[in-house]
Design a protein around this motif. Sequence first.
Motif, PDB file in Angstrom:
ATOM      1  N   SER A 154      15.217 -27.417 -50.970  1.00  0.00           N
ATOM      2  CA  SER A 154      13.942 -27.620 -51.660  1.00  0.00           C
ATOM      3  C   SER A 154      12.814 -27.703 -50.639  1.00  0.00           C
ATOM      4  CB  SER A 154      13.993 -28.915 -52.470  1.00  0.00           C
ATOM      5  OG  SER A 154      14.079 -30.036 -51.587  1.00  0.00           O
ATOM      6  N   GLU A 155      11.579 -27.791 -51.124  1.00  0.00           N
ATOM      7  CA  GLU A 155      10.441 -27.935 -50.222  1.00  0.00           C
ATOM      8  C   GLU A 155      10.532 -29.227 -49.414  1.00  0.00           C
ATOM      9  OE1 GLU A 155       6.858 -27.639 -52.416  1.00  0.00           O
ATOM     10  OE2 GLU A 155       7.144 -25.521 -52.942  1.00  0.00           O
ATOM     11  N   GLN A 156      11.189 -30.231 -49.969  1.00  0.00           N
ATOM     12  CA  GLN A 156      11.342 -31.508 -49.262  1.00  0.00           C
ATOM     13  C   GLN A 156      12.504 -31.474 -48.253  1.00  0.00           C
ATOM     14  OE1 GLN A 156      11.178 -31.317 -52.700  1.00  0.00           O
ATOM     15  NE2 GLN A 156       8.961 -31.753 -52.694  1.00  0.00           N
ATOM     16  N   SER A 200      21.802 -33.938 -49.267  1.00  0.00           N
ATOM     17  CA  SER A 200      21.146 -33.533 -48.022  1.00  0.00           C
ATOM     18  C   SER A 200      22.064 -32.647 -47.200  1.00  0.00           C
ATOM     19  CB  SER A 200      20.740 -34.768 -47.210  1.00  0.00           C
ATOM     20  OG  SER A 200      21.892 -35.474 -46.778  1.00  0.00           O
TER      21      SER A 200
END
Length: 457
Positions: free
Chosen positions: A145-147, A214
């Motif tokens: 994701s962008e994060q 993650s």
Amino acid sequence: MSNRYAIILAAGQGTRMKSKLYKVLHPVCGKPMVQHVIDQVKSININEIVTIVGHGAEKVKAELGESSRYAIQAEQLGTAHAVLQSKEMLAEMSGTTIVVCGDTPLVKSETMEKLFRHHEDTGAKATILTARAEDPTGYGRIIRSEQGFVEKIVEHKDASEAELKINEINTGTYCFDNQALFAALDDVGNDNVQGEYYLPDVIEILKKQGEIVSAYVTEHFEETMGVNDRVALAEAERIMRKRLNEMHMRNGVTLIDPANTYIGADVEIGSDTVIYPGTVLSGGTVIGNDCAIGPNSEIHDCKIGDGTVIRQSAAFDSEIGSHVAIGPYAHIRPQSTIGDEVKIGNFVEIKKAVFGKGSKASHLSYIGDTEVGSNVNIGCGSITVNYDGKNKYLTKIEDDAFIGCNSNLVAPVTVGKGAYVAAGSTITEDVPGNGLAIARARQVNKENYTQKLNYKK
């Protein structure tokens, strides 16, 4: 820091190895692949290790011993199914669990520790160990994701053109919140071509539950390599050998030609020792300081003192003292003990023998089942006759004795302290200390004998 657990996947047969030996037991630098993995896991403060075994379970358990607990995967139905076999042991535990394949012998404890810390620091329910591959063909791609969190893992065959350009790949090693892992495993299905239960499906289940997934990128892609055939096995051997050789060189050992020096994973070598090309050091061999080994020597499970020189020789399961000279072309067979300052010369074979300090067998001898004292000289061509076709017997040669060339000592027999055995003797009785034993036929000369031979021609 939370409790930590490890699950080692080692149930597969490894059909691509085309071998009677189960895949995870194939050695890399003298140690089974799965043992490398266990050793690295043990060094990062794991509360409990569970190894999933299936094919060759008893042999794998015999190899690993008490370093792990075991769960049986009787039928190989995929990686998620394999992990599920440890449910009774781990499902109720709180903490973090790492899942590692037993055919990844190059993974380092430092990398696993970083994976644990990244997982704990991000508060994720699952963390994937990933790597950047120059050629990611065939690997599952990591979609972030962008994060920076993981959105999904896309298998190569299912990837879009844009996704195929991603070079961050799934290595097959994971960290999970332990209880979240086992809860998700119950929801993994087998609706696929193979009809198997796959561990990466846990990632998708956790994402659908809104959990954080993650990924930690290792800097060293080679660590993540799985060994599935003999080609990969040879590559793992090359990488591990290079790693081990560099470790020894940084610790003060000189390797004249590292590419042609073969050092096992458990070998210890002291500083300022020189290892020459073609040398193979294996098992639990321990070599002292200031030694010279090789070229073309093979040493297995030996303890060697300081300042010893071994040239073009082989030694197995023996203790060799300090400042000993062995070779060239000597053979030290198992259960031998060679004292300090001993010389074992060319074409000498030692078997289950003890040599005291300063004794010598300089060339062309066989010394088996023998106790040799200190400062004994064993002449060229001498042997101990230790076997009668049924039993082995002991020969004793006490301190300061001198055994003349081409002598046979027929065991059981003792040569006393300071005694001499004349060259060419066959000794069948004990020789007293400081005595001289002569056991050979008296010389007889036949004059003009050759003239008679010529006449007959």
